[in-house]
Design a protein around this motif. Sequence first.
Motif, PDB file in Angstrom:
ATOM      1  N   ASP A 179       4.636  40.025  51.287  1.00 48.07           N
ATOM      2  CA  ASP A 179       3.643  39.534  52.239  1.00 48.07           C
ATOM      3  C   ASP A 179       4.126  39.807  53.665  1.00 48.07           C
ATOM      4  O   ASP A 179       5.131  39.244  54.117  1.00 48.07           O
ATOM      5  CB  ASP A 179       3.406  38.038  52.039  1.00 48.07           C
ATOM      6  CG  ASP A 179       2.131  37.565  52.712  1.00 48.07           C
ATOM      7  OD1 ASP A 179       1.844  38.029  53.836  1.00 48.07           O
ATOM      8  OD2 ASP A 179       1.412  36.723  52.134  1.00 48.07           O
TER       9      ASP A 179
ATOM     10  N   ARG B 200       3.017  38.845  56.440  1.00 47.74           N
ATOM     11  CA  ARG B 200       2.984  37.680  57.329  1.00 47.74           C
ATOM     12  C   ARG B 200       4.281  36.884  57.283  1.00 47.74           C
ATOM     13  O   ARG B 200       4.573  36.106  58.193  1.00 47.74           O
ATOM     14  CB  ARG B 200       1.802  36.774  56.963  1.00 47.74           C
ATOM     15  CG  ARG B 200       0.426  37.391  57.170  1.00 47.74           C
ATOM     16  CD  ARG B 200      -0.651  36.505  56.587  1.00 47.74           C
ATOM     17  NE  ARG B 200      -0.487  36.336  55.135  1.00 47.74           N
ATOM     18  CZ  ARG B 200      -1.257  35.553  54.401  1.00 47.74           C
ATOM     19  NH1 ARG B 200      -2.237  34.849  54.971  1.00 47.74           N
ATOM     20  NH2 ARG B 200      -1.052  35.452  53.092  1.00 47.74           N
ATOM     21  N   LEU B 201       5.050  37.070  56.238  1.00 47.70           N
ATOM     22  CA  LEU B 201       6.306  36.331  56.079  1.00 47.70           C
ATOM     23  C   LEU B 201       7.513  37.128  56.564  1.00 47.70           C
ATOM     24  O   LEU B 201       8.654  36.689  56.367  1.00 47.70           O
ATOM     25  CB  LEU B 201       6.505  35.934  54.614  1.00 47.70           C
ATOM     26  CG  LEU B 201       5.401  35.091  53.980  1.00 47.70           C
ATOM     27  CD1 LEU B 201       5.789  34.681  52.565  1.00 47.70           C
ATOM     28  CD2 LEU B 201       5.091  33.852  54.815  1.00 47.70           C
TER      29      LEU B 201
ATOM     30  N   SER C 220       7.881  25.445  48.774  1.00 43.74           N
ATOM     31  CA  SER C 220       6.539  26.022  48.600  1.00 43.74           C
ATOM     32  C   SER C 220       5.435  24.985  48.751  1.00 43.74           C
ATOM     33  O   SER C 220       4.372  25.276  49.304  1.00 43.74           O
ATOM     34  CB  SER C 220       6.434  26.692  47.229  1.00 43.74           C
ATOM     35  OG  SER C 220       6.650  25.751  46.195  1.00 43.74           O
TER      36      SER C 220
ATOM     37  N   THR D  66       7.951  21.359  59.781  1.00 41.40           N
ATOM     38  CA  THR D  66       8.739  22.588  59.745  1.00 41.40           C
ATOM     39  C   THR D  66      10.162  22.315  59.270  1.00 41.40           C
ATOM     40  O   THR D  66      10.760  23.106  58.550  1.00 41.40           O
ATOM     41  CB  THR D  66       8.772  23.248  61.137  1.00 41.40           C
ATOM     42  OG1 THR D  66       7.442  23.533  61.552  1.00 41.40           O
ATOM     43  CG2 THR D  66       9.571  24.542  61.113  1.00 41.40           C
TER      44      THR D  66
ATOM     45  N   ASN E 283       4.625  24.085  52.598  1.00 45.76           N
ATOM     46  CA  ASN E 283       4.469  25.173  53.540  1.00 45.76           C
ATOM     47  C   ASN E 283       3.194  25.945  53.231  1.00 45.76           C
ATOM     48  O   ASN E 283       3.066  26.541  52.159  1.00 45.76           O
ATOM     49  CB  ASN E 283       5.693  26.099  53.458  1.00 45.76           C
ATOM     50  CG  ASN E 283       5.721  27.120  54.568  1.00 45.76           C
ATOM     51  OD1 ASN E 283       4.890  28.011  54.600  1.00 45.76           O
ATOM     52  ND2 ASN E 283       6.687  26.998  55.467  1.00 45.76           N
ATOM     53  N   LYS E 284       2.253  25.932  54.164  1.00 41.08           N
ATOM     54  CA  LYS E 284       0.960  26.573  53.931  1.00 41.08           C
ATOM     55  C   LYS E 284       1.093  28.079  53.772  1.00 41.08           C
ATOM     56  O   LYS E 284       0.454  28.679  52.900  1.00 41.08           O
ATOM     57  CB  LYS E 284       0.012  26.255  55.102  1.00 41.08           C
ATOM     58  CG  LYS E 284      -0.388  24.783  55.198  1.00 41.08           C
ATOM     59  CD  LYS E 284      -1.325  24.547  56.371  1.00 41.08           C
ATOM     60  CE  LYS E 284      -1.716  23.086  56.490  1.00 41.08           C
ATOM     61  NZ  LYS E 284      -2.617  22.835  57.638  1.00 41.08           N
ATOM     62  N   GLU E 285       1.914  28.720  54.623  1.00 46.35           N
ATOM     63  CA  GLU E 285       2.073  30.171  54.552  1.00 46.35           C
ATOM     64  C   GLU E 285       2.682  30.598  53.218  1.00 46.35           C
ATOM     65  O   GLU E 285       2.262  31.577  52.611  1.00 46.35           O
ATOM     66  CB  GLU E 285       2.946  30.679  55.705  1.00 46.35           C
ATOM     67  CG  GLU E 285       2.293  30.610  57.075  1.00 46.35           C
ATOM     68  CD  GLU E 285       2.395  29.218  57.697  1.00 46.35           C
ATOM     69  OE1 GLU E 285       3.029  28.331  57.071  1.00 46.35           O
ATOM     70  OE2 GLU E 285       1.836  29.017  58.787  1.00 46.35           O
ATOM     71  N   MET E 286       3.683  29.824  52.765  1.00 43.69           N
ATOM     72  CA  MET E 286       4.316  30.161  51.498  1.00 43.69           C
ATOM     73  C   MET E 286       3.354  29.954  50.337  1.00 43.69           C
ATOM     74  O   MET E 286       3.287  30.771  49.404  1.00 43.69           O
ATOM     75  CB  MET E 286       5.578  29.308  51.310  1.00 43.69           C
ATOM     76  CG  MET E 286       6.364  29.623  50.035  1.00 43.69           C
ATOM     77  SD  MET E 286       6.880  31.361  49.931  1.00 43.69           S
ATOM     78  CE  MET E 286       8.015  31.441  51.320  1.00 43.69           C
TER      79      MET E 286
ATOM     80  N   TYR F  65      11.329  33.039  57.258  1.00 41.82           N
ATOM     81  CA  TYR F  65      11.055  33.338  55.860  1.00 41.82           C
ATOM     82  C   TYR F  65      12.037  34.367  55.304  1.00 41.82           C
ATOM     83  O   TYR F  65      12.310  34.373  54.091  1.00 41.82           O
ATOM     84  CB  TYR F  65       9.619  33.822  55.708  1.00 41.82           C
ATOM     85  CG  TYR F  65       8.615  32.733  55.980  1.00 41.82           C
ATOM     86  CD1 TYR F  65       8.486  31.655  55.106  1.00 41.82           C
ATOM     87  CD2 TYR F  65       7.824  32.747  57.123  1.00 41.82           C
ATOM     88  CE1 TYR F  65       7.581  30.638  55.350  1.00 41.82           C
ATOM     89  CE2 TYR F  65       6.915  31.739  57.381  1.00 41.82           C
ATOM     90  CZ  TYR F  65       6.804  30.685  56.502  1.00 41.82           C
ATOM     91  OH  TYR F  65       5.909  29.664  56.747  1.00 41.82           O
TER      92      TYR F  65
ATOM     93  N   ALA G 152       0.126  30.223  50.432  1.00 41.42           N
ATOM     94  CA  ALA G 152      -0.855  31.307  50.491  1.00 41.42           C
ATOM     95  C   ALA G 152      -0.268  32.599  49.928  1.00 41.42           C
ATOM     96  O   ALA G 152      -0.944  33.340  49.192  1.00 41.42           O
ATOM     97  CB  ALA G 152      -1.315  31.517  51.935  1.00 41.42           C
ATOM     98  N   ALA G 153       1.008  32.875  50.243  1.00 39.00           N
ATOM     99  CA  ALA G 153       1.649  34.087  49.749  1.00 39.00           C
ATOM    100  C   ALA G 153       1.844  34.032  48.238  1.00 39.00           C
ATOM    101  O   ALA G 153       1.651  35.036  47.538  1.00 39.00           O
ATOM    102  CB  ALA G 153       3.005  34.272  50.443  1.00 39.00           C
TER     103      ALA G 153
END
Length: 275
Positions: free
Chosen positions: A13, A15-16, A252, A201, A255-258, A21, A260-261
């Motif tokens: 991903d 974005r990470l 996971s 965070t 964390n929203k980004e994680m 990350y 999503a990935a």
Amino acid sequence: MGNTAIVCAVRWDQRLHIPMYIFLGNFSLLEICYVSTTVPNMLANFLSTSKSISFVGCFTQFYFFFSFGCDEGLHLCIMAFDRCLAICHPLSYPRIMTKELYTGLIIFAWSGGFIFFLTPVFLISQLPYCGPNTINHFLCDPVPLMMLSCSVDTTTQLIYSTFNVIFMIGTFVFILCSYAVVTLTVLWMPSATSKQKAFFTCASHLTVVFLFFGSLMVMYVSPGSGHPVRMQKIVSLFYSVMTPLCNPLIYSLRNKEMKAALRKIFRIEQATHKI
């Protein structure tokens, strides 16, 4: 599987592909190496009648297990440093945390444990072993290994304890100092939203820090403290198996980004609603 999923998410991903990350991906890869030194052998012993391990194999397991464990502490340090830098100096963060810097930190975190633990492993391996050869443990832990020695070597015990204190107390204090600075910065933030974002965070990382260092300090700061054998096994099982098992869930789920990935990797489509 959980740690492998995080490694794949960070790798695939785009974005990470930022320091936070990248550090997490390396930490998850390290967790895989960490549990691989003990868990396969432990599971094999459940099905085996001999439950034996060679002298060389025992000290090889000892060296790699504690080297990876030391590397884990160093990774937690650089992750704390990264969060401190990002929260306390957000405008300067891209200029300071360059690719060269975080690459150097990752190399240091991976190699530090293998260099740091050479001396105590060598000294314990040179102790005279002429009596009983049965380790009352599921891994080659230094405390039961030293108990098998024919003589009590106070010098080796002192050096081993000193290494443990330097590593555990040093890294733990560094992390606490980093988060003390973060806390002071967060308290001065005028926006409640900013405070909440900063807290979330850091919350996952702090949870992992206390799980990891808490169990380690119970066992290894004082090898002569006389912990019952059953307690040694339970605490060792906690930090060697349970903590790496929980870490992917901790990181996971918060964390929203994680998340999503991971959904992207496993092709889990989120339901959408049209207005």
